[in-house]
Design an enzyme around this catalytic site. Sequence first.
Site, PDB file in Angstrom:
ATOM      1  N   LYS A 191       0.859  -1.076  -0.191  1.00  0.00           N
ATOM      2  CA  LYS A 191      -0.199   0.051   0.014  1.00  0.00           C
ATOM      3  C   LYS A 191       0.677   1.143   0.016  1.00  0.00           C
ATOM      4  O   LYS A 191       0.505   2.546  -0.447  1.00  0.00           O
ATOM      5  CB  LYS A 191      -0.784   0.098   1.204  1.00  0.00           C
ATOM      6  CG  LYS A 191      -1.840  -1.135   1.380  1.00  0.00           C
ATOM      7  CD  LYS A 191      -2.373  -1.078   2.838  1.00  0.00           C
ATOM      8  CE  LYS A 191      -2.915  -2.522   3.286  1.00  0.00           C
ATOM      9  NZ  LYS A 191      -3.565  -2.515   4.638  1.00  0.00           N
ATOM     10  N   GLY A 192       2.341   1.122   0.476  1.00  0.00           N
ATOM     11  CA  GLY A 192       2.842   2.285   0.493  1.00  0.00           C
ATOM     12  C   GLY A 192       3.164   3.153  -0.483  1.00  0.00           C
ATOM     13  O   GLY A 192       3.167   4.443  -0.291  1.00  0.00           O
ATOM     14  N   GLU A 251       8.037   2.292  -6.211  1.00  0.00           N
ATOM     15  CA  GLU A 251       7.919   1.888  -5.070  1.00  0.00           C
ATOM     16  C   GLU A 251       7.829   3.282  -3.727  1.00  0.00           C
ATOM     17  O   GLU A 251       8.386   4.174  -4.193  1.00  0.00           O
ATOM     18  CB  GLU A 251       9.213   0.975  -4.604  1.00  0.00           C
ATOM     19  CG  GLU A 251       8.941  -0.314  -4.201  1.00  0.00           C
ATOM     20  CD  GLU A 251       8.288  -0.670  -2.968  1.00  0.00           C
ATOM     21  OE1 GLU A 251       7.551   0.162  -2.471  1.00  0.00           O
ATOM     22  OE2 GLU A 251       8.143  -1.620  -2.560  1.00  0.00           O
ATOM     23  N   ASP A 252       7.505   2.952  -2.589  1.00  0.00           N
ATOM     24  CA  ASP A 252       7.731   4.076  -1.444  1.00  0.00           C
ATOM     25  C   ASP A 252       9.272   4.052  -1.174  1.00  0.00           C
ATOM     26  O   ASP A 252       9.929   5.187  -0.949  1.00  0.00           O
ATOM     27  CB  ASP A 252       6.753   3.758  -0.480  1.00  0.00           C
ATOM     28  CG  ASP A 252       6.825   2.501   0.178  1.00  0.00           C
ATOM     29  OD1 ASP A 252       7.763   1.529  -0.427  1.00  0.00           O
ATOM     30  OD2 ASP A 252       5.862   2.130   0.958  1.00  0.00           O
ATOM     31  N   ASP A 262      14.639  -0.906   1.168  1.00  0.00           N
ATOM     32  CA  ASP A 262      15.239  -1.004   2.249  1.00  0.00           C
ATOM     33  C   ASP A 262      16.397  -2.126   2.101  1.00  0.00           C
ATOM     34  O   ASP A 262      17.500  -1.772   1.423  1.00  0.00           O
ATOM     35  CB  ASP A 262      14.561  -1.229   3.448  1.00  0.00           C
ATOM     36  CG  ASP A 262      15.072  -1.285   4.704  1.00  0.00           C
ATOM     37  OD1 ASP A 262      16.094  -0.958   5.033  1.00  0.00           O
ATOM     38  OD2 ASP A 262      14.461  -1.895   5.839  1.00  0.00           O
ATOM     39  N   LYS A 286      17.082   3.787   0.868  1.00  0.00           N
ATOM     40  CA  LYS A 286      17.871   3.729   2.307  1.00  0.00           C
ATOM     41  C   LYS A 286      18.699   2.375   2.218  1.00  0.00           C
ATOM     42  O   LYS A 286      18.417   1.419   2.415  1.00  0.00           O
ATOM     43  CB  LYS A 286      16.606   3.173   3.384  1.00  0.00           C
ATOM     44  CG  LYS A 286      17.035   3.458   4.678  1.00  0.00           C
ATOM     45  CD  LYS A 286      15.685   3.385   5.830  1.00  0.00           C
ATOM     46  CE  LYS A 286      15.081   2.219   6.018  1.00  0.00           C
ATOM     47  NZ  LYS A 286      14.313   2.074   6.832  1.00  0.00           N
ATOM     48  N   ARG A 303       0.033   6.766   7.397  1.00  0.00           N
ATOM     49  CA  ARG A 303       0.157   6.782   6.007  1.00  0.00           C
ATOM     50  C   ARG A 303      -0.251   8.263   5.331  1.00  0.00           C
ATOM     51  O   ARG A 303       0.146   8.646   4.220  1.00  0.00           O
ATOM     52  CB  ARG A 303      -0.619   5.722   5.186  1.00  0.00           C
ATOM     53  CG  ARG A 303      -0.077   4.221   5.592  1.00  0.00           C
ATOM     54  CD  ARG A 303      -0.799   3.248   4.591  1.00  0.00           C
ATOM     55  NE  ARG A 303      -0.689   1.989   4.935  1.00  0.00           N
ATOM     56  CZ  ARG A 303       0.374   1.035   4.787  1.00  0.00           C
ATOM     57  NH1 ARG A 303       1.406   1.698   4.069  1.00  0.00           N
ATOM     58  NH2 ARG A 303       0.332  -0.200   4.855  1.00  0.00           N
TER      59      ARG A 303
HETATM   60  P1  IMP Z   1      12.814  -4.137   1.635  1.00  0.00           P
HETATM   61  O1  IMP Z   1      12.396  -5.603   0.931  1.00  0.00           O
HETATM   62  O2  IMP Z   1      13.720  -4.441   2.960  1.00  0.00           O
HETATM   63  O3  IMP Z   1      13.390  -3.243   0.623  1.00  0.00           O
HETATM   64  O4  IMP Z   1      11.392  -3.716   2.049  1.00  0.00           O
HETATM   65  C1  IMP Z   1      10.862  -2.606   1.593  1.00  0.00           C
HETATM   66  C2  IMP Z   1       9.745  -2.348   2.333  1.00  0.00           C
HETATM   67  O5  IMP Z   1       9.723  -2.448   3.602  1.00  0.00           O
HETATM   68  C3  IMP Z   1       8.879  -0.996   2.084  1.00  0.00           C
HETATM   69  O6  IMP Z   1       8.050  -1.373   0.938  1.00  0.00           O
HETATM   70  C4  IMP Z   1       7.991  -0.618   3.218  1.00  0.00           C
HETATM   71  O7  IMP Z   1       6.844  -1.317   3.201  1.00  0.00           O
HETATM   72  C5  IMP Z   1       8.927  -1.296   4.342  1.00  0.00           C
HETATM   73  N1  IMP Z   1       9.964  -0.506   4.859  1.00  0.00           N
HETATM   74  C6  IMP Z   1      11.262  -0.170   4.950  1.00  0.00           C
HETATM   75  N2  IMP Z   1      11.862   0.783   5.524  1.00  0.00           N
HETATM   76  C7  IMP Z   1      10.678   1.381   6.221  1.00  0.00           C
HETATM   77  C8  IMP Z   1      10.336   2.629   6.861  1.00  0.00           C
HETATM   78  O8  IMP Z   1      11.602   3.333   7.283  1.00  0.00           O
HETATM   79  N3  IMP Z   1       9.300   2.793   7.143  1.00  0.00           N
HETATM   80  C9  IMP Z   1       8.124   2.375   6.568  1.00  0.00           C
HETATM   81  N4  IMP Z   1       8.102   1.254   5.868  1.00  0.00           N
HETATM   82  C10 IMP Z   1       9.504   0.517   5.539  1.00  0.00           C
HETATM   83 MG    MG Z   2       5.980  -1.197   0.719  1.00  0.00          MG
END
Ligand code: IMP
Ligand code: MG
Length: 176
Positions: free
Chosen positions: A41-42, A97-98, A101, A129, A163
């Site tokens: 949803k982000g 994507e939002d 990470d 990030k 959100r």
């Molecule tokens: P990844 O697979 O670790 O890159 O995860 C990415 C997902 O983790 C994003 O789409 C977010 O839903 C969540 N996420 C990662 N960091 C944050 C943050 O600082 N705040 C809120 N959601 C986060």
């Molecule tokens: Mg997300």
Amino acid sequence: MYKLKETLISEEEIKAKVKEMGKKIEEDYKGEEVLLVGILKGASIFAADLVRSIDLDVKIDFMSVSSYGNSTQSSNTVKILKDLDTDIKGRNVLIVEDIIDTGLTLSNLVAALKTRKPKSLKLCTLIDKPARRTTDILVDYKGFVIEDKFIVGYGLDYAERFRNLPFIGILEDTEE
Ligand code: IMP
Ligand code: MG
């Protein structure tokens, strides 16, 4: 209890950045059709703003995925909770994507979508990030690069909250 500690990125900064990203996308895809794929949803709020800053033959669709892989697993471990409504074969796809990470969600998703043979597949994220990245992932468009902090707002949540904030803030654990 969690409450907002400070603003990291203001509403004005977000607006300016989204506009700038939209113009860049517009230039790069000039004369082409493009399908924005927002990840629920982000990224829903970012995708909604971004699509309005792109003056092209642009369409929008959404997917919901959950990634349960970790860096020691090499397989495709993306679970599609809601798939696209449209076939992407032969189309220009831009994933929106939002935040990236670890990069696991996106790298798994990219692998899954590539099997559908799009004409092109690029990645766009509002926030990058990189501190906890465990996968090699090439991001074509990134808005802001931030340190390893947990942020909320503008689509990003903590337990589904925050959100709706028009800006991006940092959370503080108040231990109450
Ligand atoms: P990844 O697979 O670790 O890159 O995860 C990415 C997902 O983790 C994003 O789409 C977010 O839903 C969540 N996420 C990662 N960091 C944050 C943050 O600082 N705040 C809120 N959601 C986060
Ligand atoms: Mg997300």
